[in-house]
Motif scaffolding. Structure first.
Motif, PDB file in Angstrom:
ATOM      1  N   ALA A  60     -27.433  31.277  30.379  1.00 49.62           N
ATOM      2  CA  ALA A  60     -28.222  30.353  29.567  1.00 49.62           C
ATOM      3  C   ALA A  60     -27.557  28.987  29.471  1.00 49.62           C
ATOM      4  O   ALA A  60     -28.242  27.956  29.403  1.00 49.62           O
ATOM      5  CB  ALA A  60     -28.443  30.939  28.169  1.00 49.62           C
ATOM      6  N   ASP A  61     -26.217  28.952  29.469  1.00 52.22           N
ATOM      7  CA  ASP A  61     -25.488  27.680  29.437  1.00 52.22           C
ATOM      8  C   ASP A  61     -25.292  27.123  30.842  1.00 52.22           C
ATOM      9  O   ASP A  61     -25.356  25.904  31.051  1.00 52.22           O
ATOM     10  CB  ASP A  61     -24.132  27.863  28.764  1.00 52.22           C
ATOM     11  N   ALA A  62     -25.059  28.003  31.804  1.00 53.45           N
ATOM     12  CA  ALA A  62     -24.818  27.564  33.181  1.00 53.45           C
ATOM     13  C   ALA A  62     -26.045  26.909  33.800  1.00 53.45           C
ATOM     14  O   ALA A  62     -25.918  26.111  34.734  1.00 53.45           O
ATOM     15  CB  ALA A  62     -24.375  28.745  34.039  1.00 53.45           C
ATOM     16  N   MET A  63     -27.233  27.214  33.299  1.00 61.26           N
ATOM     17  CA  MET A  63     -28.451  26.607  33.837  1.00 61.26           C
ATOM     18  C   MET A  63     -28.466  25.093  33.687  1.00 61.26           C
ATOM     19  O   MET A  63     -29.259  24.407  34.325  1.00 61.26           O
ATOM     20  CB  MET A  63     -29.683  27.211  33.164  1.00 61.26           C
ATOM     21  N   ALA A  64     -27.575  24.553  32.874  1.00 66.15           N
ATOM     22  CA  ALA A  64     -27.445  23.100  32.761  1.00 66.15           C
ATOM     23  C   ALA A  64     -27.119  22.458  34.105  1.00 66.15           C
ATOM     24  O   ALA A  64     -27.309  21.250  34.286  1.00 66.15           O
ATOM     25  CB  ALA A  64     -26.365  22.735  31.743  1.00 66.15           C
ATOM     26  N   MET A  65     -26.637  23.252  35.068  1.00 67.90           N
ATOM     27  CA  MET A  65     -26.333  22.710  36.388  1.00 67.90           C
ATOM     28  C   MET A  65     -27.582  22.144  37.073  1.00 67.90           C
ATOM     29  O   MET A  65     -27.468  21.233  37.901  1.00 67.90           O
ATOM     30  CB  MET A  65     -25.709  23.783  37.279  1.00 67.90           C
ATOM     31  N   MET A  66     -28.756  22.650  36.728  1.00 70.23           N
ATOM     32  CA  MET A  66     -29.968  22.130  37.360  1.00 70.23           C
ATOM     33  C   MET A  66     -30.269  20.698  36.906  1.00 70.23           C
ATOM     34  O   MET A  66     -30.364  19.793  37.748  1.00 70.23           O
ATOM     35  CB  MET A  66     -31.151  23.049  37.111  1.00 70.23           C
ATOM     36  N   PRO A  67     -30.406  20.434  35.601  1.00 66.11           N
ATOM     37  CA  PRO A  67     -30.585  19.024  35.208  1.00 66.11           C
ATOM     38  C   PRO A  67     -29.381  18.162  35.564  1.00 66.11           C
ATOM     39  O   PRO A  67     -29.531  16.970  35.858  1.00 66.11           O
ATOM     40  CB  PRO A  67     -30.820  19.095  33.698  1.00 66.11           C
ATOM     41  N   LEU A  68     -28.184  18.756  35.559  1.00 68.06           N
ATOM     42  CA  LEU A  68     -26.992  17.990  35.927  1.00 68.06           C
ATOM     43  C   LEU A  68     -27.086  17.492  37.367  1.00 68.06           C
ATOM     44  O   LEU A  68     -26.775  16.324  37.648  1.00 68.06           O
ATOM     45  CB  LEU A  68     -25.755  18.861  35.729  1.00 68.06           C
ATOM     46  N   CYS A  69     -27.520  18.347  38.275  1.00 68.13           N
ATOM     47  CA  CYS A  69     -27.666  17.928  39.670  1.00 68.13           C
ATOM     48  C   CYS A  69     -28.755  16.871  39.810  1.00 68.13           C
ATOM     49  O   CYS A  69     -28.683  16.001  40.691  1.00 68.13           O
ATOM     50  CB  CYS A  69     -27.985  19.125  40.552  1.00 68.13           C
ATOM     51  N   GLY A  70     -29.777  16.935  38.943  1.00 76.07           N
ATOM     52  CA  GLY A  70     -30.800  15.896  38.963  1.00 76.07           C
ATOM     53  C   GLY A  70     -30.254  14.555  38.524  1.00 76.07           C
ATOM     54  O   GLY A  70     -30.540  13.514  39.135  1.00 76.07           O
ATOM     55  N   VAL A  71     -29.456  14.558  37.471  1.00 78.71           N
ATOM     56  CA  VAL A  71     -28.820  13.317  37.019  1.00 78.71           C
ATOM     57  C   VAL A  71     -27.871  12.791  38.096  1.00 78.71           C
ATOM     58  O   VAL A  71     -27.801  11.581  38.352  1.00 78.71           O
ATOM     59  CB  VAL A  71     -28.072  13.548  35.689  1.00 78.71           C
TER      60      VAL A  71
END
Length: 234
Positions: A60-71
């Motif tokens: 649930a926390d690691a999914m931040a990698m998706m918006p992070l890669c977008g940024v």
């Protein structure tokens, strides 16, 4: 053609022209490849890449990698493209350039259990460099970088820049958590305040919670759609 150069802690692996880097990265991740592996397929009309990470936090926390890669992609293109080129990010992974769809992000992980720490997580990037199927302007909501003033942006240079900026954001995320990333992503988010359809629900996109879950207002009810609903097949 020279191979792309990646920052320390990242290593590249090219695939053949017809291969999907996302599929290859998932296979490599399942076999235990090093975190930081960037599988890539750079062509004149299309840039595809996938980053393998080894999270140390629950999914649930690691999914931040998706918006992070977008940024990371927005930062990379912003450094290479003319200043008038605008990049916005859809919650579902859509990448928009000057308002039209130009690419996508997608994500897969070793588990779909939100509270489990996944052995691996892969984020895929797919960006149109040239439109080959349609004449420019034939599909107003679909575009390519060359049609948006980015003809001078070299796809391989863009790949290298994406890796650098993404690694920078991973380091920031490791040190400061979601807050800086949340602020940056919200400034780039597409469709906030607008009616959207997502996950079989229709409502007003209010923004995201601290874990980047979509807040969708439907009448008197607000739905929370976690990022894990975007996971692809393992």
């Amino acid at each position: 053609m020279a191979q792309p150069t990646f920052p320390p802690l990242m290593q590249g692996q090219a695939v053949t022209a017809g291969a999907d880097p996302f599929d290859r990265a998932r296979a490599l991740a399942a076999l235990g490849c090093d975190a930081g592996t960037v599988v890539h397929n750079v062509q004149a009309d299309r840039l595809r890449a996938a980053l393998v990470v080894a999270p140390e936090v629950p999914l649930a926390d690691a999914m931040a990698m998706m918006p992070l890669c977008g940024v990371g992609f927005q930062n990379a293109l912003g450094a290479l493209a003319p200043p008038e080129v605008a990049v916005h990010l859809g919650w579902d992974g859509t990448i928009r350039v000057n308002g039209a769809r130009c690419g996508t992000l997608r994500v897969a992980a070793a588990t779909d259990a939100p509270d489990a720490v996944p052995d691996w997580l892969v984020v895929g990037l797919d960006v149109a460099i040239l439109q080959t199927a349609q004449a420019p302007g034939a599909t107003p909501d679909v575009t390519a970088l060359h049609d948006e003033g980015c003809a001078e942006v070299d796809p391989q240079t863009l790949l290298e820049a994406w890796a650098r900026h993404t690694l920078n954001w991973i380091n920031r995320w490791d040190g400061a958590g979601n807050a800086p990333l949340h602020g940056e992503w919200m400034g780039l988010a597409h469709g906030v305040g607008e009616a959207v359809e997502q996950g079989g629900l229709t409502g007003t996109f209010l923004g995201v919670d601290e874990r980047f879950g979509m807040l969708l207002r439907d009448g008197d009810q607000t739905h929370l759609l976690p990022l894990t609903t975007l996971l692809g097949d393992r």
